[in-house]
Structure formats: structure tokens, C-alpha cells
Design a protein around this motif. Structure first.
Motif, short mmCIF file in Angstrom:
data_model
loop_
_atom_site.label_atom_id
_atom_site.label_comp_id
_atom_site.label_asym_id
_atom_site.label_seq_id
_atom_site.Cartn_x
_atom_site.Cartn_y
_atom_site.Cartn_z
N MET A 1 91.71 -7.36 16.29
CA MET A 1 92.62 -8.05 16.77
C MET A 1 93.54 -8.28 15.74
N GLY A 2 94.90 -8.30 15.79
CA GLY A 2 95.52 -9.02 14.70
C GLY A 2 96.14 -10.26 15.16
N PRO A 3 96.79 -10.89 14.16
CA PRO A 3 97.10 -12.22 14.17
C PRO A 3 97.99 -12.53 15.34
N ALA A 12 97.49 -18.78 25.60
CA ALA A 12 97.05 -18.65 26.77
C ALA A 12 95.77 -19.49 27.12
N TYR A 13 95.09 -19.63 26.39
CA TYR A 13 93.95 -20.46 26.54
C TYR A 13 94.11 -21.64 26.40
N ALA A 34 87.86 -18.50 28.75
CA ALA A 34 88.03 -17.90 27.41
C ALA A 34 87.64 -16.47 27.79
N LYS A 35 86.82 -16.24 28.03
CA LYS A 35 86.17 -14.55 28.44
C LYS A 35 87.19 -14.06 29.37
N LYS A 36 87.63 -14.71 30.34
CA LYS A 36 88.59 -14.08 31.37
C LYS A 36 89.88 -13.61 30.56
N ILE A 37 90.32 -14.64 29.87
CA ILE A 37 91.55 -14.54 28.97
C ILE A 37 91.69 -13.28 28.21
N ILE A 38 90.50 -13.16 27.37
CA ILE A 38 90.38 -12.07 26.60
C ILE A 38 90.34 -10.93 27.27
N GLU A 39 89.58 -10.80 28.40
CA GLU A 39 89.45 -9.46 29.27
C GLU A 39 90.95 -9.21 29.76
N ILE A 40 91.74 -10.13 30.31
CA ILE A 40 93.07 -9.69 30.87
C ILE A 40 93.87 -9.67 29.70
N ALA A 41 93.87 -10.24 28.51
CA ALA A 41 94.70 -9.79 27.28
C ALA A 41 94.30 -8.25 26.90
#
Length: 61
Positions: A1-3, A12-13, A34-41
Motif C-alpha cells: 500500500m502506498g501513502p 475512512a476508519y 478496520a478489517k472491513k474497511i481494508i477489505e472494501i478499499a
């Protein structure tokens, strides 16, 4: 992941935490969020507000 992606996920979190009123980041719901946000992103959604809204809806909170 980049900045840029990290910034988008972090924003988003923060929005999601405020949206459902979580203050304690050690709350199990905060970790699930947090896990769901990463998954969606990772699906390509770019807007932090949209990511936040989707995560809240998918978790049903």
C-alpha cells in the motif's frame, strides 16, 4: 500500500468510528470495522466516506 491508499483507509476508519460512536479503539467492533474497511478499499472504492458507509452497512451497525 502506498501513502495515498493508507491515508484513504485511515480517513475512512476515522469517519466510521465517529459515525457509530466508538471511542475505544480496543473495542472488538473497532477491529472488525478496520478489517472491513481494508477489505472494501481493496475492491477499488476510492472515496473514504463511501468506504466508511459501506463498512458500517455491511457490519450492520
Amino acid at each position: 500500500m502506498g501513502p495515498e491508499e493508507i491515508n484513504r483507509i485511515t480517513t475512512a476508519y476515522e469517519l466510521a468510528l465517529r459515525g457509530i460512536g466508538i471511542v475505544d479503539r480496543k473495542d472488538p467492533l473497532a477491529e472488525m470495522l478496520a478489517k472491513k474497511i481494508i477489505e472494501i478499499a481493496q475492491t477499488g472504492v476510492k472515496d473514504p466516506a463511501q468506504i466508511s458507509d459501506m463498512a458500517i452497512k455491511e457490519l450492520g451497525v
